[in-house]
Design a protein around this motif. Structure first.
Motif, PDB file in Angstrom:
ATOM      1  N   CYS A   1       0.841  -1.192   0.000  1.00 61.82           N
ATOM      2  CA  CYS A   1       0.000   0.000   0.000  1.00 61.82           C
ATOM      3  C   CYS A   1       0.880   1.247   0.000  1.00 61.82           C
ATOM      4  O   CYS A   1       1.873   1.326   0.719  1.00 61.82           O
ATOM      5  N   THR A   2       0.491   2.240  -0.805  1.00 59.18           N
ATOM      6  CA  THR A   2       1.266   3.472  -0.904  1.00 59.18           C
ATOM      7  C   THR A   2       1.090   4.380   0.313  1.00 59.18           C
ATOM      8  O   THR A   2       1.865   5.296   0.510  1.00 59.18           O
ATOM      9  N   LYS A   3       0.093   4.109   1.155  1.00 59.16           N
ATOM     10  CA  LYS A   3      -0.145   4.937   2.336  1.00 59.16           C
ATOM     11  C   LYS A   3       0.372   4.290   3.614  1.00 59.16           C
ATOM     12  O   LYS A   3       1.177   4.878   4.327  1.00 59.16           O
ATOM     13  N   CYS A   4      -0.049   3.039   3.887  1.00 60.26           N
ATOM     14  CA  CYS A   4       0.297   2.411   5.171  1.00 60.26           C
ATOM     15  C   CYS A   4       1.347   1.314   5.057  1.00 60.26           C
ATOM     16  O   CYS A   4       1.876   0.854   6.054  1.00 60.26           O
ATOM     17  N   GLY A   5       1.641   0.851   3.834  1.00 60.70           N
ATOM     18  CA  GLY A   5       2.663  -0.176   3.650  1.00 60.70           C
ATOM     19  C   GLY A   5       2.166  -1.610   3.814  1.00 60.70           C
ATOM     20  O   GLY A   5       2.950  -2.547   3.716  1.00 60.70           O
ATOM     21  N   SER A   6       0.887  -1.785   4.046  1.00 61.43           N
ATOM     22  CA  SER A   6       0.326  -3.126   4.208  1.00 61.43           C
ATOM     23  C   SER A   6       0.418  -3.908   2.898  1.00 61.43           C
ATOM     24  O   SER A   6       0.307  -3.356   1.809  1.00 61.43           O
ATOM     25  N   LEU A   7       0.602  -5.208   3.030  1.00 60.44           N
ATOM     26  CA  LEU A   7       0.642  -6.084   1.856  1.00 60.44           C
ATOM     27  C   LEU A   7      -0.712  -6.711   1.549  1.00 60.44           C
ATOM     28  O   LEU A   7      -0.863  -7.427   0.571  1.00 60.44           O
ATOM     29  N   GLU A   8      -1.711  -6.435   2.385  1.00 53.82           N
ATOM     30  CA  GLU A   8      -3.053  -6.981   2.197  1.00 53.82           C
ATOM     31  C   GLU A   8      -3.862  -6.027   1.325  1.00 53.82           C
ATOM     32  O   GLU A   8      -4.123  -4.888   1.713  1.00 53.82           O
TER      33      GLU A   8
ATOM     34  N   TRP B   1      -2.606  -3.078 -16.047  1.00 57.71           N
ATOM     35  CA  TRP B   1      -2.994  -2.052 -15.086  1.00 57.71           C
ATOM     36  C   TRP B   1      -3.978  -2.688 -14.112  1.00 57.71           C
ATOM     37  O   TRP B   1      -4.885  -3.413 -14.512  1.00 57.71           O
ATOM     38  N   ARG B   2      -3.776  -2.443 -12.825  1.00 57.20           N
ATOM     39  CA  ARG B   2      -4.702  -2.965 -11.816  1.00 57.20           C
ATOM     40  C   ARG B   2      -5.095  -1.855 -10.844  1.00 57.20           C
ATOM     41  O   ARG B   2      -4.243  -1.088 -10.391  1.00 57.20           O
ATOM     42  N   SER B   3      -6.374  -1.791 -10.536  1.00 61.30           N
ATOM     43  CA  SER B   3      -6.889  -0.913  -9.493  1.00 61.30           C
ATOM     44  C   SER B   3      -6.974  -1.749  -8.225  1.00 61.30           C
ATOM     45  O   SER B   3      -7.527  -2.851  -8.244  1.00 61.30           O
ATOM     46  N   ARG B   4      -6.417  -1.236  -7.131  1.00 63.97           N
ATOM     47  CA  ARG B   4      -6.372  -1.996  -5.888  1.00 63.97           C
ATOM     48  C   ARG B   4      -6.915  -1.165  -4.719  1.00 63.97           C
ATOM     49  O   ARG B   4      -6.855   0.056  -4.749  1.00 63.97           O
ATOM     50  N   THR B   5      -7.400  -1.862  -3.694  1.00 60.65           N
ATOM     51  CA  THR B   5      -7.825  -1.226  -2.458  1.00 60.65           C
ATOM     52  C   THR B   5      -7.110  -1.918  -1.300  1.00 60.65           C
ATOM     53  O   THR B   5      -7.125  -3.146  -1.201  1.00 60.65           O
ATOM     54  N   CYS B   6      -6.483  -1.116  -0.449  1.00 63.33           N
ATOM     55  CA  CYS B   6      -5.805  -1.656   0.734  1.00 63.33           C
ATOM     56  C   CYS B   6      -6.857  -2.130   1.727  1.00 63.33           C
ATOM     57  O   CYS B   6      -7.804  -1.408   2.046  1.00 63.33           O
ATOM     58  N   LEU B   7      -6.695  -3.354   2.227  1.00 63.07           N
ATOM     59  CA  LEU B   7      -7.658  -3.895   3.187  1.00 63.07           C
ATOM     60  C   LEU B   7      -7.414  -3.384   4.601  1.00 63.07           C
ATOM     61  O   LEU B   7      -8.268  -3.524   5.470  1.00 63.07           O
ATOM     62  N   SER B   8      -6.259  -2.760   4.855  1.00 60.27           N
ATOM     63  CA  SER B   8      -5.957  -2.219   6.183  1.00 60.27           C
ATOM     64  C   SER B   8      -6.474  -0.793   6.359  1.00 60.27           C
ATOM     65  O   SER B   8      -7.130  -0.484   7.347  1.00 60.27           O
TER      66      SER B   8
END
Length: 75
Positions: free
Chosen positions: A3-10, A38-45
């Motif tokens: 994650c570009t904000k919190c660093g989570s891998l989930e 290209w992938r759109s992702r959402t951090c689960l954390s």
């Protein structure tokens, strides 16, 4: 992917599209285009949404990829 904000891998993949890069190339010349995903992702954390651009490792050696990187770095 981290994650570009919190660093989570989930994360969760929301959307995936295969594209051809035309950056730095003649837009009509598909022979010199580089395929990427290209992938759109959402951090689960933390819930942040972000995108990733993924290239196959065989594309790393191509001149087109190096030109594309050069264009991205200098623009």
């Amino acid at each position: 992917m981290k994650c570009t904000k919190c660093g989570s891998l989930e994360n969760q993949v929301n959307n995936t599209r295969t594209r051809l890069s035309t950056r730095g190339h003649n837009i009509d010349s598909k022979a010199s285009s580089i395929p990427f995903t290209w992938r759109s992702r959402t951090c689960l954390s933390c819930g942040r949404k972000y995108s990733t651009y993924e290239l196959r490792t065989v594309d790393y050696a191509s001149d087109g990829f190096l030109k594309m990187l050069d264009d991205l770095i200098h623009n």
